[in-house]
Design a protein around this motif. Structure first.
Motif, mmCIF file in Angstrom:
data_model
loop_
_atom_site.group_PDB
_atom_site.id
_atom_site.type_symbol
_atom_site.label_atom_id
_atom_site.label_comp_id
_atom_site.label_asym_id
_atom_site.label_seq_id
_atom_site.Cartn_x
_atom_site.Cartn_y
_atom_site.Cartn_z
ATOM 1 N N GLN A 113 0.963 -1.257 0.070
ATOM 2 C CA GLN A 113 -0.298 -0.089 0.019
ATOM 3 C C GLN A 113 0.752 0.907 0.174
ATOM 4 N N VAL A 114 2.001 1.110 0.732
ATOM 5 C CA VAL A 114 2.993 2.467 0.839
ATOM 6 C C VAL A 114 3.725 2.101 -0.395
ATOM 7 N N ILE A 115 3.692 1.813 -1.544
ATOM 8 C CA ILE A 115 4.372 1.795 -2.719
ATOM 9 C C ILE A 115 3.371 1.830 -3.400
ATOM 10 N N GLU A 116 2.051 1.272 -3.767
ATOM 11 C CA GLU A 116 1.063 2.144 -4.631
ATOM 12 C C GLU A 116 0.906 3.516 -4.497
ATOM 13 N N THR A 117 0.756 4.402 -3.198
ATOM 14 C CA THR A 117 1.036 5.456 -3.040
ATOM 15 C C THR A 117 1.950 6.800 -3.521
ATOM 16 N N LEU A 118 3.283 5.654 -3.137
ATOM 17 C CA LEU A 118 5.223 6.554 -3.699
ATOM 18 C C LEU A 118 4.491 6.816 -4.890
ATOM 19 N N GLY A 119 4.222 5.832 -5.695
ATOM 20 C CA GLY A 119 4.064 4.959 -7.357
ATOM 21 C C GLY A 119 2.609 6.273 -8.072
ATOM 22 N N TRP A 120 1.479 6.407 -7.429
ATOM 23 C CA TRP A 120 0.812 7.481 -7.399
ATOM 24 C C TRP A 120 1.590 9.131 -7.322
ATOM 25 N N MET A 121 2.120 8.891 -6.141
ATOM 26 C CA MET A 121 2.833 10.285 -6.246
ATOM 27 C C MET A 121 3.654 11.136 -7.400
ATOM 28 N N ALA A 122 4.338 9.520 -7.915
ATOM 29 C CA ALA A 122 5.630 10.042 -8.632
ATOM 30 C C ALA A 122 4.990 10.650 -9.957
ATOM 31 N N GLY A 123 3.370 9.769 -10.088
ATOM 32 C CA GLY A 123 2.652 9.539 -11.703
ATOM 33 C C GLY A 123 1.943 11.161 -11.611
ATOM 34 N N HIS A 124 1.848 11.371 -10.222
ATOM 35 C CA HIS A 124 1.162 13.089 -10.892
ATOM 36 C C HIS A 124 2.071 13.941 -9.944
ATOM 37 N N GLY A 125 3.537 13.818 -10.066
ATOM 38 C CA GLY A 125 4.097 14.967 -9.783
ATOM 39 C C GLY A 125 4.641 15.296 -8.677
ATOM 40 N N TYR A 126 4.704 14.845 -7.497
ATOM 41 C CA TYR A 126 4.811 15.469 -6.557
ATOM 42 C C TYR A 126 6.489 14.302 -5.888
ATOM 43 N N VAL A 127 7.023 13.726 -6.699
ATOM 44 C CA VAL A 127 8.315 13.869 -6.176
ATOM 45 C C VAL A 127 9.036 14.791 -6.851
ATOM 46 N N ASN A 128 10.975 14.550 -6.157
ATOM 47 C CA ASN A 128 11.481 15.376 -7.067
ATOM 48 C C ASN A 128 12.253 14.791 -8.023
ATOM 49 N N LYS A 129 13.327 15.323 -7.797
ATOM 50 C CA LYS A 129 14.065 14.402 -9.514
ATOM 51 C C LYS A 129 14.440 12.972 -9.164
ATOM 52 N N ARG A 130 14.745 12.939 -7.445
ATOM 53 C CA ARG A 130 15.613 11.987 -7.131
ATOM 54 C C ARG A 130 14.344 10.430 -7.249
ATOM 55 N N GLY A 131 12.972 11.283 -7.061
ATOM 56 C CA GLY A 131 11.907 10.114 -7.157
ATOM 57 C C GLY A 131 11.309 10.316 -5.911
ATOM 58 N N MET A 132 12.011 11.206 -4.733
ATOM 59 C CA MET A 132 11.270 11.325 -3.156
ATOM 60 C C MET A 132 10.492 12.295 -3.099
ATOM 61 N N PRO A 133 9.251 11.631 -2.672
ATOM 62 C CA PRO A 133 8.283 13.523 -1.654
ATOM 63 C C PRO A 133 8.653 13.142 -1.533
ATOM 64 N N PRO A 134 8.269 15.072 -0.536
ATOM 65 C CA PRO A 134 8.151 15.420 0.858
ATOM 66 C C PRO A 134 8.228 15.101 2.275
ATOM 67 N N LEU A 135 8.860 15.323 2.615
ATOM 68 C CA LEU A 135 9.176 14.106 4.528
ATOM 69 C C LEU A 135 7.856 14.028 5.163
ATOM 70 N N LEU A 136 7.340 15.567 4.518
ATOM 71 C CA LEU A 136 5.795 15.747 5.411
ATOM 72 C C LEU A 136 4.705 13.789 4.542
ATOM 73 N N ALA A 137 4.975 14.216 3.449
ATOM 74 C CA ALA A 137 3.888 12.891 2.729
ATOM 75 C C ALA A 137 4.826 11.996 3.275
ATOM 76 N N LEU A 138 5.850 11.112 3.713
ATOM 77 C CA LEU A 138 6.609 10.724 3.932
ATOM 78 C C LEU A 138 6.075 9.607 5.189
#
Length: 193
Positions: A113-138
């Protein structure tokens, strides 16, 4: 909601997960997935799984490098490495070939479920160029799925500080689940690229 056969893709890191056994299945002994890692992509950030052991079986392709305990372990096709629970690690593909692995998390839990959410965030532009979401999201994810996932940076905070940061993250619009094409609220800003 995760389901067997689900394909989750992170377009930034080039990772693809195909779920085999999920945390949503009754009495599942583990969560298992196929993980395809494209070559020459950003190296994932250091993380750990506080409640789960992670076993990586390299099926074919390049080589898997796993940094943990101050050493880099190299796993070739038909090889295996087990990462004990609560062990900070980074796994990546330094070769020029795509790498296909089978990853098993034991016991079964919401890592998928964590991977599903991280994939969604990456697919919608909510990660940086290294693929990391904001710390608050994590931190919101870690609170929603205790024991499934944490970054090494999160381990430096006390539980009280993490609860406070999770509250701030939720108030900023971050959630543990997103669905369909729902966007994050405007106040949940996208990282600068």
């Amino acid at each position: 909601m995760v389901y067997p056969g689900q394909r989750i893709e992170n377009p930034v890191t080039g990772e693809i997960w195909e779920l085999i056994t999920t945390s949503a299945q009754a009495n599942a002994p583990h969560v298992q997935m196929t993980w395809t890692v494209k070559p020459e992509r950003p190296i994932p950030f250091p993380h750990l799984h506080p409640a789960f052991d992670e076993r990586i079986d390299v099926l074919h392709g390049g080589e898997m490098r796993v940094a943990m305990h101050g050493k880099t372990h190299i796993v070739y096709p038909n090889g295996r490495i087990t990462i004990p629970r609560n062990t900070p690690h980074q796994a990546y593909n330094p070769s020029i070939l795509p790498l296909v692995c089978r990853v098993t998390y034991t016991p079964a839990g919401p890592v998928d479920q964590v991977i599903e959410t991280l994939g969604w965030m990456a697919g919608h532009g909510y990660v940086n160029k290294r693929g990391m979401p904001p710390l608050l999201a994590l931190i919101v994810l870690a609170e929603a799925f205790p024991g499934a996932y944490a970054t090494t940076r999160m381990t430096t905070f006390s539980p009280a500080v993490l609860r406070g940061l999770a509250f701030i993250g939720r108030m900023s619009g971050f959630r543990a689940h997103y669905g369909g094409d729902k966007a994050l609220p405007e106040r949940a800003s996208r990282p600068k690229r």
